[in-house]
Structure formats: structure tokens, C-alpha cells
Design a protein around this motif. Structure first.
Motif, PDB file in Angstrom:
ATOM      1  N   SER A   3       0.736 -63.632 -58.756  1.00 24.46           N
ATOM      2  CA  SER A   3      -0.379 -63.313 -59.643  1.00 24.46           C
ATOM      3  C   SER A   3      -1.651 -63.141 -58.821  1.00 24.46           C
ATOM      4  CB  SER A   3      -0.574 -64.431 -60.668  1.00 24.46           C
ATOM      5  OG  SER A   3      -1.072 -65.600 -60.024  1.00 24.46           O
ATOM      6  N   ASP A   4      -2.633 -62.463 -59.416  1.00 26.84           N
ATOM      7  CA  ASP A   4      -3.916 -62.292 -58.735  1.00 26.84           C
ATOM      8  C   ASP A   4      -4.567 -63.641 -58.463  1.00 26.84           C
ATOM      9  OD1 ASP A   4      -3.643 -59.558 -58.721  1.00 26.84           O
ATOM     10  OD2 ASP A   4      -4.899 -59.229 -60.501  1.00 26.84           O
ATOM     11  N   VAL A   5      -4.419 -64.577 -59.380  1.00 24.21           N
ATOM     12  CA  VAL A   5      -5.002 -65.905 -59.192  1.00 24.21           C
ATOM     13  C   VAL A   5      -4.386 -66.586 -57.967  1.00 24.21           C
ATOM     14  CG1 VAL A   5      -5.190 -68.228 -60.170  1.00 24.21           C
ATOM     15  CG2 VAL A   5      -5.614 -66.220 -61.613  1.00 24.21           C
ATOM     16  N   THR A   6      -3.078 -66.496 -57.830  1.00 20.56           N
ATOM     17  CA  THR A   6      -2.406 -67.113 -56.687  1.00 20.56           C
ATOM     18  C   THR A   6      -2.798 -66.425 -55.389  1.00 20.56           C
ATOM     19  OG1 THR A   6      -0.537 -67.775 -58.059  1.00 20.56           O
ATOM     20  CG2 THR A   6      -0.165 -67.672 -55.690  1.00 20.56           C
ATOM     21  N   ARG A   7      -2.875 -65.101 -55.416  1.00 10.68           N
ATOM     22  CA  ARG A   7      -3.306 -64.389 -54.202  1.00 10.68           C
ATOM     23  C   ARG A   7      -4.699 -64.844 -53.768  1.00 10.68           C
ATOM     24  NH1 ARG A   7      -1.755 -58.119 -55.802  1.00 10.68           N
ATOM     25  NH2 ARG A   7       0.486 -58.202 -55.327  1.00 10.68           N
ATOM     26  N   ARG A   8      -5.611 -64.960 -54.718  1.00  8.91           N
ATOM     27  CA  ARG A   8      -6.973 -65.380 -54.374  1.00  8.91           C
ATOM     28  C   ARG A   8      -6.989 -66.806 -53.829  1.00  8.91           C
ATOM     29  NH1 ARG A   8      -8.283 -62.337 -59.054  1.00  8.91           N
ATOM     30  NH2 ARG A   8      -8.252 -64.192 -60.373  1.00  8.91           N
ATOM     31  N   VAL A  37       3.656 -56.645 -50.132  1.00  8.02           N
ATOM     32  CA  VAL A  37       2.474 -56.178 -50.876  1.00  8.02           C
ATOM     33  C   VAL A  37       1.546 -57.349 -51.171  1.00  8.02           C
ATOM     34  CG1 VAL A  37       1.667 -55.131 -53.022  1.00  8.02           C
ATOM     35  CG2 VAL A  37       3.666 -54.194 -51.845  1.00  8.02           C
ATOM     36  N   ASP A  38       2.106 -58.480 -51.612  1.00  7.39           N
ATOM     37  CA  ASP A  38       1.293 -59.680 -51.816  1.00  7.39           C
ATOM     38  C   ASP A  38       0.527 -60.027 -50.537  1.00  7.39           C
ATOM     39  OD1 ASP A  38       2.136 -60.356 -54.490  1.00  7.39           O
ATOM     40  OD2 ASP A  38       3.982 -61.204 -53.667  1.00  7.39           O
ATOM     41  N   ALA A  39       1.244 -60.013 -49.418  1.00  5.64           N
ATOM     42  CA  ALA A  39       0.649 -60.440 -48.154  1.00  5.64           C
ATOM     43  C   ALA A  39      -0.500 -59.532 -47.739  1.00  5.64           C
ATOM     44  CB  ALA A  39       1.722 -60.486 -47.067  1.00  5.64           C
ATOM     45  N   TYR A  40      -0.306 -58.216 -47.859  1.00  6.47           N
ATOM     46  CA  TYR A  40      -1.402 -57.301 -47.508  1.00  6.47           C
ATOM     47  C   TYR A  40      -2.580 -57.457 -48.467  1.00  6.47           C
ATOM     48  CZ  TYR A  40       1.072 -54.739 -43.836  1.00  6.47           C
ATOM     49  OH  TYR A  40       1.708 -54.387 -42.663  1.00  6.47           O
ATOM     50  N   GLU A  41      -2.316 -57.678 -49.744  1.00  7.82           N
ATOM     51  CA  GLU A  41      -3.410 -57.871 -50.696  1.00  7.82           C
ATOM     52  C   GLU A  41      -4.194 -59.147 -50.373  1.00  7.82           C
ATOM     53  OE1 GLU A  41      -4.599 -55.802 -52.707  1.00  7.82           O
ATOM     54  OE2 GLU A  41      -3.003 -54.299 -52.808  1.00  7.82           O
ATOM     55  N   ILE A  42      -3.510 -60.191 -49.934  1.00  5.93           N
ATOM     56  CA  ILE A  42      -4.192 -61.425 -49.513  1.00  5.93           C
ATOM     57  C   ILE A  42      -5.053 -61.138 -48.288  1.00  5.93           C
ATOM     58  CG2 ILE A  42      -3.824 -63.732 -48.529  1.00  5.93           C
ATOM     59  CD1 ILE A  42      -1.273 -63.847 -50.348  1.00  5.93           C
ATOM     60  N   GLN A  43      -4.476 -60.414 -47.324  1.00  4.72           N
ATOM     61  CA  GLN A  43      -5.267 -60.038 -46.143  1.00  4.72           C
ATOM     62  C   GLN A  43      -6.526 -59.280 -46.543  1.00  4.72           C
ATOM     63  OE1 GLN A  43      -4.964 -56.734 -42.622  1.00  4.72           O
ATOM     64  NE2 GLN A  43      -3.105 -57.951 -42.910  1.00  4.72           N
ATOM     65  N   LEU A  44      -6.368 -58.291 -47.434  1.00  2.00           N
ATOM     66  CA  LEU A  44      -7.506 -57.463 -47.841  1.00  2.00           C
ATOM     67  C   LEU A  44      -8.563 -58.254 -48.596  1.00  2.00           C
ATOM     68  CD1 LEU A  44      -5.560 -54.246 -48.871  1.00  2.00           C
ATOM     69  CD2 LEU A  44      -7.207 -54.445 -47.000  1.00  2.00           C
ATOM     70  N   LEU A  45      -8.151 -59.275 -49.342  1.00  2.89           N
ATOM     71  CA  LEU A  45      -9.135 -60.129 -50.020  1.00  2.89           C
ATOM     72  C   LEU A  45     -10.061 -60.788 -49.006  1.00  2.89           C
ATOM     73  CD1 LEU A  45      -6.916 -61.832 -52.760  1.00  2.89           C
ATOM     74  CD2 LEU A  45      -8.916 -60.360 -53.188  1.00  2.89           C
ATOM     75  N   ASN A  46      -9.500 -61.333 -47.932  1.00  4.01           N
ATOM     76  CA  ASN A  46     -10.333 -62.002 -46.938  1.00  4.01           C
ATOM     77  C   ASN A  46     -11.158 -61.017 -46.128  1.00  4.01           C
ATOM     78  OD1 ASN A  46     -10.015 -64.750 -47.397  1.00  4.01           O
ATOM     79  ND2 ASN A  46      -8.083 -64.841 -46.274  1.00  4.01           N
ATOM     80  N   ILE A  47     -10.582 -59.851 -45.810  1.00  9.11           N
ATOM     81  CA  ILE A  47     -11.368 -58.837 -45.108  1.00  9.11           C
ATOM     82  C   ILE A  47     -12.538 -58.390 -45.979  1.00  9.11           C
ATOM     83  CG2 ILE A  47     -11.343 -56.497 -44.159  1.00  9.11           C
ATOM     84  CD1 ILE A  47      -9.976 -58.633 -42.405  1.00  9.11           C
ATOM     85  N   GLY A  48     -12.284 -58.198 -47.263  1.00 12.29           N
ATOM     86  CA  GLY A  48     -13.358 -57.810 -48.176  1.00 12.29           C
ATOM     87  C   GLY A  48     -14.467 -58.839 -48.243  1.00 12.29           C
TER      88      GLY A  48
END
Length: 262
Positions: A3-8, A37-48
Motif C-alpha cells: 500500500s502507499d501507506v506502507t511504502r511511505r 515496483v514497490d522498491a523503486y517507488e520507495i526509492q523515489l519517495l526518498n529522492i523526492g
């Protein structure tokens, strides 16, 4: 997929580990269903988050670009992370070893792009045509995961375990160097600790850069003029100890050095 919550939450855990220098357990231990996909989205959250705080993306790194590393991770393609301007280290100033958890260094031939790369369909010829120069490089890698106990999704989420980078002063045009036949030797405190050849990177480092250009387009990213790309290491990664002085020498390309505080 998570989920988006877990990724964040997982992105925040990694960011906190990097700031505090207190490692965390592998993300995949608690979330074995995490996918790439989860892993890259987590990476992109921190880069953002870092970009929003003032950092600037200046390029990308490719990881898992040797057959041996892919076999070890059980994958059939590389991964990638972001290079930010605040990750840059220099040849002239020793790095504060205490700023990292489990620092290691890798020897790489850096690509400096002189023009934009296409995304889908990008080829090795496109990469060489767009490359302004090759440069000797050392990547400083680190893991916010305890004791480097990582699986593929752990390292991707953790910005492909990237922590810093330095380029030497040498610049060689692609027309003046066979990028598939560059020998590299890494010394630590004067003793050779690793050797390799550039074709250990997918047979051709330009292949790794072409893969990257195609891959990042799926996340809405393009490789642009001025970007730095580290295509992967031609040698094994070497652990850093306080006080170490590293020099990477490349045939036809020159050298780059990186020192660490005691």
C-alpha cells in the motif's frame, strides 16, 4: 504490491537510518511480498524528499551489472539509483567515515552525457553518440540495511545502496577509447586490492547505460545532457576502514583517488 501507506513508512525508515547511522532490518523480512515496483517507488519517495529539501539530481548509477552479482541476487537485469549533488565527494578532502554505516568503494568508468538520450529503444550506439566524455570514477556505496543483509528489493529501495561518488580529472572522448577494454586496478594504502576490466559490466558499459535509459523512462525520467552515469563496477567492492587511501587507475583514462578520515 504494498500500500502507499506502507511504502511511505518504509521510505521514512530508510531515511531515518541514513540520518541516524543506525541500520534497520531488511525490508523484505517483514514484507516478503514486496516487488521491484514497490522498491523503486520507495526509492523515489526518498529522492523526492531530498530534492524538495534542496538537493539536485545530477545523474544515475547502475548496480548489479555483472553476471556474478546478478547470479548472487537471483536476477536477470541490473538495478539503478540516483546520484544527487549532495552525495558528491572530492579527491582533495578526506571523507568522514563516521557519516556512513558500512562504506565500500567500487571502481567505475563514468559517462558524462553531452546530449539527451532516448528512452525506449536506446542502444549502445545512441549512448556513445550522446557521451561527451568518459571519466575515471569511484562510487562510495553503503547500506542502511544491517550488515549488508540485502535482497534485491532491499537494495533498490535503498537507492541501490548508493552513498557518494567522485570523478577524477581525466576526460576522454568515446572516439579515443575502446570502452570494452579498459583495465582497472584499485589500491588501498598503496597495495592492490582489486583488478578488473570494463567488459565485466554486461560485456560493455554502454550496454548498462542504454538499459538505464530504457528503464528510467518507465518511471517518467530521461537521461539528459550534463548527467553523470556510473554503469557499474569492473571490480569487486572493497570495504572501507578509517584512514584508508584509495587510488583507482584506468588504462587510457587516468586515475581517481579517495581518502577517508581516521
Amino acid at each position: 504490491m504494498l500500500s502507499d501507506v506502507t511504502r511511505r513508512r518504509l521510505a521514512a525508515d530508510l531515511a531515518r537510518a541514513e540520518r541516524s547511522r543506525v541500520p534497520i532490518a531488511p525490508l523484505t523480512d517483514a514484507h516478503p511480498d514486496m516487488d521491484v515496483v514497490d522498491a523503486y517507488e520507495i526509492q523515489l519517495l526518498n529522492i523526492g524528499e531530498r530534492v524538495a529539501a534542496g538537493a539536485r539530481v545530477v545523474g544515475h548509477k547502475v548496480g548489479l551489472s555483472s553476471a556474478a552479482m546478478q547470479q548472487m541476487m537471483g536476477v536477470d537485469e541490473p538495478d539503478y539509483g540516483h546520484l544527487l549533488d549532495d552525495m558528491a565527494v572530492t579527491e582533495d578532502t578526506p571523507v568522514a567515515t563516521a557519516n556512513y554505516l558500512y562504506p565500500r568503494v567500487e571502481v567505475e568508468v563514468g559517462f558524462i552525457l553531452g546530449s539527451d538520450l532516448p528512452g525506449a529503444g536506446c542502444t549502445e550506439d545512441d549512448v556513445l553518440a550522446a557521451t561527451e566524455a568518459f571519466a575515471p570514477a569511484i562510487e562510495l556505496i553503503d547500506s542502511r540495511i544491517a550488515d549488508w543483509q540485502i535482497k534485491l528489493c532491499d537494495t533498490i529501495a535503498d537507492n541501490a545502496s548508493s552513498a557518494g561518488w567522485v570523478l577524477g580529472t581525466g576526460r576522454v572522448a568515446p572516439t579515443d577509447l575502446d570502452i570494452t577494454a579498459v583495465d582497472a586496478a584499485l589500491t588501498r594504502n598503496g597495495a592492490v586490492v582489486a583488478t578488473g576490466r570494463s567488459d565485466a559490466v554486461l560485456g560493455n558499459p554502454a550496454t548498462a547505460v542504454a538499459w538505464l535509459a530504457r528503464k528510467v523512462e518507465s518511471f517518467g525520467v530521461r537521461l539528459r545532457a550534463g548527467d553523470i552515469v556510473l554503469p557499474g563496477t569492473a571490480t569487486r567492492a572493497i570495504d572501507v576502514r578509517p584512514g584508508d587511501e584509495f587510488v583507482a587507475d584506468f588504462t587510457g583514462l587516468g586515475a581517481v583517488r579517495l581518502g577517508f578520515e581516521r
